[in-house]
Enzyme design. Structure first.
Site, PDB file in Angstrom:
ATOM      1  N   TYR A  87       3.449  19.997  15.158  1.00 57.84           N
ATOM      2  CA  TYR A  87       2.032  19.848  14.833  1.00 57.84           C
ATOM      3  C   TYR A  87       1.313  21.151  15.150  1.00 57.84           C
ATOM      4  O   TYR A  87       1.132  21.517  16.313  1.00 57.84           O
ATOM      5  CB  TYR A  87       1.392  18.700  15.601  1.00 57.84           C
ATOM      6  CG  TYR A  87       1.934  17.324  15.298  1.00 57.84           C
ATOM      7  CD1 TYR A  87       2.733  17.067  14.187  1.00 57.84           C
ATOM      8  CD2 TYR A  87       1.661  16.256  16.135  1.00 57.84           C
ATOM      9  CE1 TYR A  87       3.230  15.803  13.922  1.00 57.84           C
ATOM     10  CE2 TYR A  87       2.142  14.985  15.878  1.00 57.84           C
ATOM     11  CZ  TYR A  87       2.931  14.762  14.769  1.00 57.84           C
ATOM     12  OH  TYR A  87       3.413  13.509  14.522  1.00 57.84           O
ATOM     13  N   GLN A  88       0.940  21.835  14.112  1.00 58.76           N
ATOM     14  CA  GLN A  88       0.194  23.084  14.192  1.00 58.76           C
ATOM     15  C   GLN A  88       0.874  24.098  15.119  1.00 58.76           C
ATOM     16  O   GLN A  88       0.257  24.670  16.012  1.00 58.76           O
ATOM     17  CB  GLN A  88      -1.259  22.835  14.606  1.00 58.76           C
ATOM     18  CG  GLN A  88      -2.034  21.956  13.634  1.00 58.76           C
ATOM     19  CD  GLN A  88      -1.977  22.414  12.194  1.00 58.76           C
ATOM     20  OE1 GLN A  88      -1.238  21.859  11.403  1.00 58.76           O
ATOM     21  NE2 GLN A  88      -2.756  23.413  11.832  1.00 58.76           N
TER      22      GLN A  88
END
Length: 171
Positions: free
Chosen positions: A61-62
């Site tokens: 995630y990111q």
């Protein structure tokens, strides 16, 4: 807030789990819609105030910034033993495969990076995020077993798989 045991584990979790895919540096990943650290912290704090003790993030995630935001907020607003933290790892990259990184070493590298991102000594639940078609399942399961034995992970899980793949993991 209502709580329940997660499966057959000793993890007592809120019936609401805060999914943290929307937290992270929007310039460092596949989603442009993620929210910054300040707003992520507000949401995490509100969740804790309402009794949410279960937080789910992932190294993917990111580019790990979700893990970083979640880890810092939980350190600031909660006692580690009062929260249940889940994170996930990704399959080996082409570069890792070409350079001879084994499935076991990949998992070790992934959990060490996640623990660093989270600022924690262990995670409660470590999830095999998506099937790695280039790594034998024995290597994945052996790698997971090793990090559980090392105390870096309490429990393991799997997501985003077909029933036949799950059967291979437990069979």
């Amino acid at each position: 807030m209502k709580y329940t045991k997660l499966g057959n584990s000793n993890l007592n979790v809120s019936r609401i789990c805060m999914g943290c895919m929307g937290f992270g540096d929007s310039s460092r990943g596949q989603h442009s819609w993620t929210i910054d650290e300040e707003h992520s912290r507000e949401i995490i704090k509100k969740g804790l105030d309402l009794g949410v003790n279960f937080y789910d993030t992932a190294i993917g995630y990111q580019s790990g910034t979700s893990e970083q935001y979640v880890g810092r907020a939980l350190r600031d607003f909660a006692k580690r033993e009062d929260v249940v933290v889940a994170t996930k790892f990704l399959p080996r990259t082409v570069e890792e495969i070409e350079s001879g990184v084994s499935g076991q070493q990949h998992i070790e590298n992934m959990i060490d990076t996640s623990l660093g991102n989270l600022g924690m000594d262990y995670v409660d639940l470590y999830i095999y995020h998506m099937w790695d078609y280039n790594t034998p399942i024995y290597d994945i399961m052996d790698g997971l077993s090793r990090i559980v034995k090392a105390g870096k992970v309490r429990y393991i899980g799997i997501s985003n798989c077909f029933a036949w793949q799950l059967a291979k993991c437990i069979g």
